[in-house]
Design an enzyme around this catalytic site. Structure first.
Site: not given
Ligand code: EPZ
Length: 429
Positions: A306, A121, A398, A116, A22-23
Site C-alpha cells: 500500500d 483479487r 475512500r 477491482c 481503515k484496514n
C-alpha cells in the site's frame, strides 16, 4: 469537480495525526456481528469505506451510529445473513462479513465482490478455508453461499494458508471463534490489523493466541459479548505522510502510530537519506537529498504494497536508479503512466518498476486510478513545478480522512476543487 488541487514549493513542517486504520476498522465493524448487543468502536476514520461498511451492517439489521470517531453497532438477537450485490460491489472488503455471519448464524449469502483495479483479487482462499472448517460452499446467482454443517457450528481444524492472505486470515479467524474444538491457522497474515482484530475478539470472549506470529490458535467458544474497542493507528496513512516529509520536509511528525508497524518503511526512508526519529507513538521525518534504494513489497513484516506508489514518487526524486518490485498484486503499477506524464523516468518490466532520478516533475492534470495511487499523485504534486490537479479524488477519500486538510496544516498548498462526488461506479480494493 471531484478533484484536489496541489500547489508545489512549500516546505512541510509541523505535526499530523494518523487516524484509525481503515484496514482494521472495516473488519472490527464486521466482527461486531459476532455478539448480540452494542459494540463500541473508537478511533474510526471518517472515510467513505467505513460508511459503506456501515450500510452493509445496517442492511443486516444492525443499528449503526456514529459520533465523531466513535461508531456504535447495536446488534440484535436475530440478524440478516444476506448481503446484496448493490452493497458488496462498492466495497470489496465487505467479503469479511462472511466469516462472522457463518459463525453467528450458521449460514451466509454474500454477493461475489466485484473486480477491482488492482488486478486479480481472488477469494478462493477464503472459501477454501471455510470449507476446511466444515462449511458447505456453493455459488448461487453470482453470490457465495456458505452453510455450517446442519446449519449449526463449524468444526475446528488445522489450516495452512498457501499465501498469507490478509482477508482470508480475517474471515477464517472470525469463522473459527465459535467453531467446535481448536483451529490452527498456519502461515496467516501477520499485519498489525490482524493483531488488532484478534485483540477485539479476545475482549469479546474469544480464545485466540498467536496473532502476529506464523500460527494462530483459536479454541472455539459458545458465544461472544459486545465490547468497547479502539482501532489501531493507520500505518499506511502514517507512512504516506512520512514519505511526504522525506519528499518536501522541513521536518514533520506523524502521531498516533506505532513505529514498529512501519519499521521497514522507516528503514527504507533512512536508507534513502531522510532523517528518521522514532517516538513512542510517533515518527519524525526530515527531508534531505535522496538517494536510490531498492524496494520489494511483501506481506507484513515485509514492505507494504500500500506504500508502493508513494515510494515510486519518492524514488523519482532520488539520485540514482532504484528497482521497486511488487509481489502482492498483479496490477498495481497503474500510477506509473500518470507519473511519467508529469516527467518521471519510470519503466515497468513484469512486476518490477525501474526508477531513474532525480527527475523534475511538471504539474499536470492527472487522474487517481485507485486509492493509494491517488495519494501518491498528490505527493508528486507537492514537488512538481506548477499546479497539479488530481481528479477522481473520491478514490482517495475512500481511505484518507481529510488528506487536503492534513497536508495544508503542514504547509502544503492542497485544496479540494468542488465537492468530492460519490464514486460514479463500483470500486473496490
Ligand atoms: C488487504 O486486502 C487490504 N485491504 C489491502 O489494502 C492490502 O493491500 C492487502 O490486504 C495486502 O496487505 C483491506 O484490508 C480492506 P490479500 P486483501 O488477501 O485482504 C491474492 C488499500 O489500499 N488472493 O492479502 O484483499 C489477491 O488476489 C487496500 O487499503 C488470492 O488470490 O489482500 C492479492 O493478489 C488495497 N485469493 C493477494 O492475494 C484469496 O483468496 C493479496 O491479497 C485472497 C487473496
Amino acid at each position: 469537480m471531484d478533484a484536489f488541487e496541489v500547489l508545489s514549493g512549500g516546505t512541510l513542517s509541523g505535526a499530523v495525526c494518523a487516524s484509525g486504520a481503515k484496514n482494521s476498522a472495516l473488519k472490527l465493524l464486521a466482527a461486531s456481528l459476532l455478539a448480540e448487543g452494542c459494540t463500541t468502536i473508537r478511533n474510526v476514520p471518517a472515510i467513505a469505506d467505513l460508511d459503506a461498511m456501515g450500510r452493509v451492517l445496517a442492511h443486516l439489521g444492525v443499528d449503526v451510529g456514529r459520533d465523531g470517531d466513535v461508531v456504535s453497532c447495536d446488534v440484535p438477537a436475530e440478524i440478516g445473513c444476506d448481503t446484496p450485490a448493490s452493497l458488496v460491489t462498492r466495497l470489496r472488503a465487505s467479503i469479511v462479513v462472511l466469516g462472522p455471519l457463518v459463525s453467528r448464524c450458521g449460514h451466509a449469502r454474500v454477493a461475489q465482490p466485484g473486480g477491482c483495479n488492482l488486478g486479480n483479487r481472488g477469494i478462493d482462499l477464503h472459501l477454501w478455508g471455510l470449507a476446511q472448517l466444515g462449511a458447505e460452499i456453493t455459488l448461487e446467482d453470482e453470490a457465495v453461499v456458505a452453510r455450517a454443517p446442519q446449519g449449526g457450528r463449524l468444526r475446528g481444524t488445522e489450516l495452512e494458508l498457501p499465501y498469507a492472505s490478509v482477508g482470508a486470515t480475517e474471515n477464517l479467524l472470525m469463522a473459527a471463534v465459535t467453531a467446535t474444538g481448536t483451529t490452527r491457522i498456519l502461515n496467516p497474515a501477520r499485519e498489525p490489523e490482524i493483531v488488532d482484530l484478534a485483540g477485539m475478539l479476545s475482549q469479546m470472549g474469544a480464545r485466540v493466541a498467536g496473532a502476529g506470529s506464523d500460527e494462530i490458535v483459536i479454541d472455539g467458544v459458545d458465544a461472544l459479548e459486545p465490547v468497547d474497542h479502539t482501532v489501531v493507528g493507520d500505518r499506511i496513512e502514517a507512512g504516506t505522510y512520512a514519505v511526504a516529509g522525506a519528499l518536501a520536509g522541513g521536518e514533520i511528525t506523524v502521531e498516533g502510530v506505532e513505529p514498529a508497524h512501519l519499521a521497514l518503511v522507516l528503514d527504507k526512508l533512512a536508507d534513502a537519506g531522510a532523517a528518521v526519529t522514532l517516538g513512542d507513538r510517533s515518527v519524525t521525518v526530515a527531508g534531505a537529498p535522496l538517494r536510490a534504494v531498492d524496494v520489494v513489497t511483501l506481506p507484513f513484516p515485509g514492505f507494504p504494497t500500500d506504500l508502493q506508489a508513494a515510494f515510486l514518487v519518492l524514488l523519482s526524486q532520488a539520485q540514482g536508479t532504484s528497482m521497486l518490485t511488487e509481489n502482492v498484486f498483479d496490477g498495481r503499477f497503474r500510477v506509473v503512466d500518470q507519473l511519467v506524464a508529469m516527467g518521471a523516468d519510470v519503466s515497468v518490466e513484469a512486476h518490477h518498476a525501474i526508477v531513474r532520478g532525480p527527475c523534475r516533475l511538471e504539474g499536470a492534470r492527472v487522474a487517481a486510478p485507485d486509492l493509494r495511487a491517488g495519494a501518491a499523485l498528490v505527493l508528486a504534486g507537492l514537488v512538481a513545478d506548477g499546479p497539479t490537479v488530481v481528479t477522481q479524488a473520491h478514490h482517495i477519500e475512500r481511505g484518507y480522512a481529510d488528506l487536503p486538510g492534513k497536508l495544508a496544516a503542514l504547509g502544503a498548498g492542497v485544496r479540494r476543487l468542488g465537492a468530492v462526488e460519490a464514486p460514479p461506479a463500483p470500486t473496490g480494493v
